[in-house]
Design a protein around this motif. Structure first.
Motif, PDB file in Angstrom:
ATOM      1  N   ASN A 142       0.833  -1.209   0.000  1.00 50.62           N
ATOM      2  CA  ASN A 142       0.000   0.000   0.000  1.00 50.62           C
ATOM      3  C   ASN A 142       0.866   1.258   0.000  1.00 50.62           C
ATOM      4  OD1 ASN A 142      -2.347  -1.462  -0.023  1.00 50.62           O
ATOM      5  ND2 ASN A 142      -2.713  -1.318   2.177  1.00 50.62           N
ATOM      6  N   LYS A 143       2.007   1.220   0.706  1.00 53.49           N
ATOM      7  CA  LYS A 143       2.923   2.362   0.732  1.00 53.49           C
ATOM      8  C   LYS A 143       3.452   2.640  -0.678  1.00 53.49           C
ATOM      9  CE  LYS A 143       5.568   2.404   4.495  1.00 53.49           C
ATOM     10  NZ  LYS A 143       6.762   2.153   5.322  1.00 53.49           N
ATOM     11  N   TRP A 144       3.816   1.586  -1.401  1.00 56.56           N
ATOM     12  CA  TRP A 144       4.315   1.743  -2.765  1.00 56.56           C
ATOM     13  C   TRP A 144       3.219   2.270  -3.694  1.00 56.56           C
ATOM     14  CZ3 TRP A 144       9.063   2.013  -4.429  1.00 56.56           C
ATOM     15  CH2 TRP A 144      10.085   1.466  -3.673  1.00 56.56           C
ATOM     16  N   ILE A 145       2.022   1.770  -3.515  1.00 60.28           N
ATOM     17  CA  ILE A 145       0.907   2.226  -4.355  1.00 60.28           C
ATOM     18  C   ILE A 145       0.638   3.707  -4.116  1.00 60.28           C
ATOM     19  CG2 ILE A 145      -1.585   2.012  -4.730  1.00 60.28           C
ATOM     20  CD1 ILE A 145      -1.261  -1.021  -4.285  1.00 60.28           C
ATOM     21  N   ILE A 146       0.571   4.108  -2.836  1.00 54.31           N
ATOM     22  CA  ILE A 146       0.313   5.504  -2.497  1.00 54.31           C
ATOM     23  C   ILE A 146       1.451   6.381  -3.022  1.00 54.31           C
ATOM     24  CG2 ILE A 146       0.157   7.146  -0.576  1.00 54.31           C
ATOM     25  CD1 ILE A 146      -1.452   5.029   0.919  1.00 54.31           C
ATOM     26  N   SER A 147       2.684   5.934  -2.850  1.00 59.35           N
ATOM     27  CA  SER A 147       3.843   6.702  -3.364  1.00 59.35           C
ATOM     28  C   SER A 147       3.748   6.853  -4.869  1.00 59.35           C
ATOM     29  CB  SER A 147       5.147   6.013  -2.998  1.00 59.35           C
ATOM     30  OG  SER A 147       5.309   5.951  -1.611  1.00 59.35           O
ATOM     31  N   SER A 148       3.370   5.796  -5.553  1.00 60.04           N
ATOM     32  CA  SER A 148       3.230   5.841  -7.013  1.00 60.04           C
ATOM     33  C   SER A 148       2.134   6.820  -7.414  1.00 60.04           C
ATOM     34  CB  SER A 148       2.902   4.459  -7.568  1.00 60.04           C
ATOM     35  OG  SER A 148       3.929   3.560  -7.274  1.00 60.04           O
ATOM     36  N   ILE A 149       0.999   6.791  -6.714  1.00 63.88           N
ATOM     37  CA  ILE A 149      -0.106   7.709  -7.011  1.00 63.88           C
ATOM     38  C   ILE A 149       0.351   9.153  -6.790  1.00 63.88           C
ATOM     39  CG2 ILE A 149      -2.379   8.471  -6.237  1.00 63.88           C
ATOM     40  CD1 ILE A 149      -3.064   5.510  -5.763  1.00 63.88           C
ATOM     41  N   ILE A 150       1.095   9.394  -5.694  1.00 64.97           N
ATOM     42  CA  ILE A 150       1.578  10.747  -5.405  1.00 64.97           C
ATOM     43  C   ILE A 150       2.528  11.217  -6.497  1.00 64.97           C
ATOM     44  CG2 ILE A 150       3.026  12.099  -3.827  1.00 64.97           C
ATOM     45  CD1 ILE A 150       1.754  10.520  -1.526  1.00 64.97           C
ATOM     46  N   VAL A 151       3.428  10.344  -6.926  1.00 60.90           N
ATOM     47  CA  VAL A 151       4.367  10.700  -7.991  1.00 60.90           C
ATOM     48  C   VAL A 151       3.607  11.009  -9.274  1.00 60.90           C
ATOM     49  CG1 VAL A 151       6.202   9.789  -9.477  1.00 60.90           C
ATOM     50  CG2 VAL A 151       6.332   9.506  -7.010  1.00 60.90           C
ATOM     51  N   VAL A 152       2.611  10.192  -9.610  1.00 63.11           N
ATOM     52  CA  VAL A 152       1.818  10.411 -10.821  1.00 63.11           C
ATOM     53  C   VAL A 152       1.085  11.746 -10.726  1.00 63.11           C
ATOM     54  CG1 VAL A 152      -0.173   9.578 -12.144  1.00 63.11           C
ATOM     55  CG2 VAL A 152       1.627   7.996 -11.456  1.00 63.11           C
ATOM     56  N   LEU A 153       0.496  12.022  -9.541  1.00 63.72           N
ATOM     57  CA  LEU A 153      -0.223  13.281  -9.360  1.00 63.72           C
ATOM     58  C   LEU A 153       0.724  14.479  -9.447  1.00 63.72           C
ATOM     59  CD1 LEU A 153      -2.793  12.414  -6.544  1.00 63.72           C
ATOM     60  CD2 LEU A 153      -3.253  12.819  -8.964  1.00 63.72           C
ATOM     61  N   VAL A 154       1.906  14.371  -8.850  1.00 64.34           N
ATOM     62  CA  VAL A 154       2.875  15.463  -8.898  1.00 64.34           C
ATOM     63  C   VAL A 154       3.299  15.700 -10.347  1.00 64.34           C
ATOM     64  CG1 VAL A 154       5.223  16.126  -8.249  1.00 64.34           C
ATOM     65  CG2 VAL A 154       3.646  15.223  -6.533  1.00 64.34           C
ATOM     66  N   VAL A 155       3.566  14.621 -11.083  1.00 60.41           N
ATOM     67  CA  VAL A 155       3.945  14.742 -12.491  1.00 60.41           C
ATOM     68  C   VAL A 155       2.790  15.355 -13.288  1.00 60.41           C
ATOM     69  CG1 VAL A 155       4.501  13.409 -14.574  1.00 60.41           C
ATOM     70  CG2 VAL A 155       5.679  12.938 -12.426  1.00 60.41           C
ATOM     71  N   ALA A 156       1.552  14.921 -13.001  1.00 61.27           N
ATOM     72  CA  ALA A 156       0.381  15.460 -13.707  1.00 61.27           C
ATOM     73  C   ALA A 156       0.219  16.945 -13.405  1.00 61.27           C
ATOM     74  CB  ALA A 156      -0.859  14.681 -13.319  1.00 61.27           C
ATOM     75  N   ILE A 157       0.380  17.337 -12.152  1.00 56.94           N
ATOM     76  CA  ILE A 157       0.262  18.750 -11.769  1.00 56.94           C
ATOM     77  C   ILE A 157       1.373  19.548 -12.446  1.00 56.94           C
ATOM     78  CG2 ILE A 157       0.471  20.373  -9.840  1.00 56.94           C
ATOM     79  CD1 ILE A 157      -0.985  18.315  -8.125  1.00 56.94           C
ATOM     80  N   ALA A 158       2.588  18.998 -12.455  1.00 53.39           N
ATOM     81  CA  ALA A 158       3.705  19.689 -13.086  1.00 53.39           C
ATOM     82  C   ALA A 158       3.448  19.863 -14.589  1.00 53.39           C
ATOM     83  CB  ALA A 158       4.999  18.916 -12.851  1.00 53.39           C
ATOM     84  N   LEU A 159       2.912  18.855 -15.240  1.00 51.82           N
ATOM     85  CA  LEU A 159       2.589  18.955 -16.662  1.00 51.82           C
ATOM     86  C   LEU A 159       1.491  19.986 -16.912  1.00 51.82           C
ATOM     87  CD1 LEU A 159       2.754  15.259 -17.886  1.00 51.82           C
ATOM     88  CD2 LEU A 159       4.275  17.127 -18.503  1.00 51.82           C
ATOM     89  N   ILE A 160       0.478  19.943 -16.052  1.00 51.93           N
ATOM     90  CA  ILE A 160      -0.627  20.901 -16.192  1.00 51.93           C
ATOM     91  C   ILE A 160      -0.093  22.320 -16.010  1.00 51.93           C
ATOM     92  CG2 ILE A 160      -2.758  21.722 -15.144  1.00 51.93           C
ATOM     93  CD1 ILE A 160      -3.479  18.798 -14.631  1.00 51.93           C
ATOM     94  N   LEU A 161       0.733  22.537 -14.993  1.00 50.93           N
ATOM     95  CA  LEU A 161       1.290  23.863 -14.744  1.00 50.93           C
ATOM     96  C   LEU A 161       2.210  24.284 -15.927  1.00 50.93           C
ATOM     97  CD1 LEU A 161       2.130  23.813 -10.954  1.00 50.93           C
ATOM     98  CD2 LEU A 161       0.376  25.161 -12.111  1.00 50.93           C
ATOM     99  N   TYR A 162       2.968  23.373 -16.428  1.00 58.30           N
ATOM    100  CA  TYR A 162       3.877  23.669 -17.529  1.00 58.30           C
ATOM    101  C   TYR A 162       3.086  24.133 -18.772  1.00 58.30           C
ATOM    102  CZ  TYR A 162       7.250  22.975 -21.223  1.00 58.30           C
ATOM    103  OH  TYR A 162       8.048  23.142 -22.327  1.00 58.30           O
ATOM    104  N   PHE A 163       2.013  23.334 -19.055  1.00 62.06           N
ATOM    105  CA  PHE A 163       1.226  23.693 -20.226  1.00 62.06           C
ATOM    106  C   PHE A 163       0.419  24.968 -19.996  1.00 62.06           C
ATOM    107  CE2 PHE A 163       1.707  19.132 -21.401  1.00 62.06           C
ATOM    108  CZ  PHE A 163       2.398  19.344 -22.569  1.00 62.06           C
ATOM    109  N   LYS A 164      -0.010  25.223 -18.814  1.00 58.48           N
ATOM    110  CA  LYS A 164      -0.793  26.416 -18.525  1.00 58.48           C
ATOM    111  C   LYS A 164       0.114  27.640 -18.556  1.00 58.48           C
ATOM    112  CE  LYS A 164      -5.031  25.305 -17.209  1.00 58.48           C
ATOM    113  NZ  LYS A 164      -6.246  25.924 -17.314  1.00 58.48           N
ATOM    114  N   LEU A 165       1.279  27.509 -17.996  1.00 53.34           N
ATOM    115  CA  LEU A 165       2.163  28.658 -17.925  1.00 53.34           C
ATOM    116  C   LEU A 165       2.872  28.901 -19.270  1.00 53.34           C
ATOM    117  CD1 LEU A 165       3.768  28.160 -14.433  1.00 53.34           C
ATOM    118  CD2 LEU A 165       1.989  29.767 -15.083  1.00 53.34           C
ATOM    119  N   SER A 166       3.024  27.904 -20.084  1.00 48.92           N
ATOM    120  CA  SER A 166       3.709  28.080 -21.356  1.00 48.92           C
ATOM    121  C   SER A 166       2.768  28.713 -22.402  1.00 48.92           C
ATOM    122  CB  SER A 166       4.258  26.762 -21.851  1.00 48.92           C
ATOM    123  OG  SER A 166       3.225  25.880 -22.138  1.00 48.92           O
ATOM    124  N   LYS A 167       1.533  28.814 -22.249  1.00 48.68           N
ATOM    125  CA  LYS A 167       0.624  29.417 -23.209  1.00 48.68           C
ATOM    126  C   LYS A 167       0.385  30.821 -22.939  1.00 48.68           C
ATOM    127  CE  LYS A 167      -2.291  25.672 -24.454  1.00 48.68           C
ATOM    128  NZ  LYS A 167      -3.510  25.182 -24.617  1.00 48.68           N
TER     129      LYS A 167
END
Length: 167
Positions: A142-167
């Protein structure tokens, strides 16, 4: 001995009980033979004492016989008392032996019960160990799953911010 023999395995128990009966029979035979010989010896000694004094003077014979008879009676009484005391001691010893065997039997039963209880506790500890191991594995997973979800969410937020700020 009888109690101990009865608590053994059936194949050994039958042999030991047969031997025990044989030994008891031999003991009873020896006791009866001892009684017979003891009474025969005391009767023979008394008879010899009476017949030896038959050749002496009538007055001295009577006094001598009376003295010997008194001594013989006293020895016989002392022997009887000794035999009674020995018999009493034998019975006390036998009772003590039976008591000790009963105590040993009870202690054996207690040890067997404690052994069974210990095996039950050991089984419960093994089950508990398996449960804790499974819980630890699930927690790690469960710790690995939660860590993976957090990493995916952080990457998703970073991508969203990158695309929002780059336009």
């Amino acid at each position: 001995m009888d109690l101990e023999a009865r608590s053994l395995q059936p194949n050994v128990k039958a042999v030991l009980l047969a031997k025990l009966r044989e030994y008891k029979s031999d003991l009873n035979n020896l006791k009866s033979e001892h009684k017979r010989l003891a009474s025969a010896n005391s009767n023979q000694a008394a008879r010899d004492d009476l017949l030896e004094s038959g050749m002496a003077d009538a007055m001295s014979v009577s006094a001598n016989q009376r003295g010997r008879l008194m001594m013989s009676t006293e020895r016989l009484n002392e022997s009887s008392d000794g035999i009674k005391e020995s018999r009493r001691t034998m019975l006390e010893t036998e009772e003590l032996g039976v008591s000790i065997l009963q105590d040993l039997h009870q202690q054996r039963q207690s040890l067997l019960h404690a052994n069974d209880t210990l095996h039950g506790v050991d089984d419960n500890i093994s089950k508990s160990k398996k449960i804790l191991t499974n819980m630890s594995r699930r927690m790690s997973r469960n710790k690995w799953i939660i860590s993976s979800i957090i990493v995916v969410l952080v990457v998703a937020i970073a991508l969203i911010l990158y695309f929002k700020l780059s336009k």
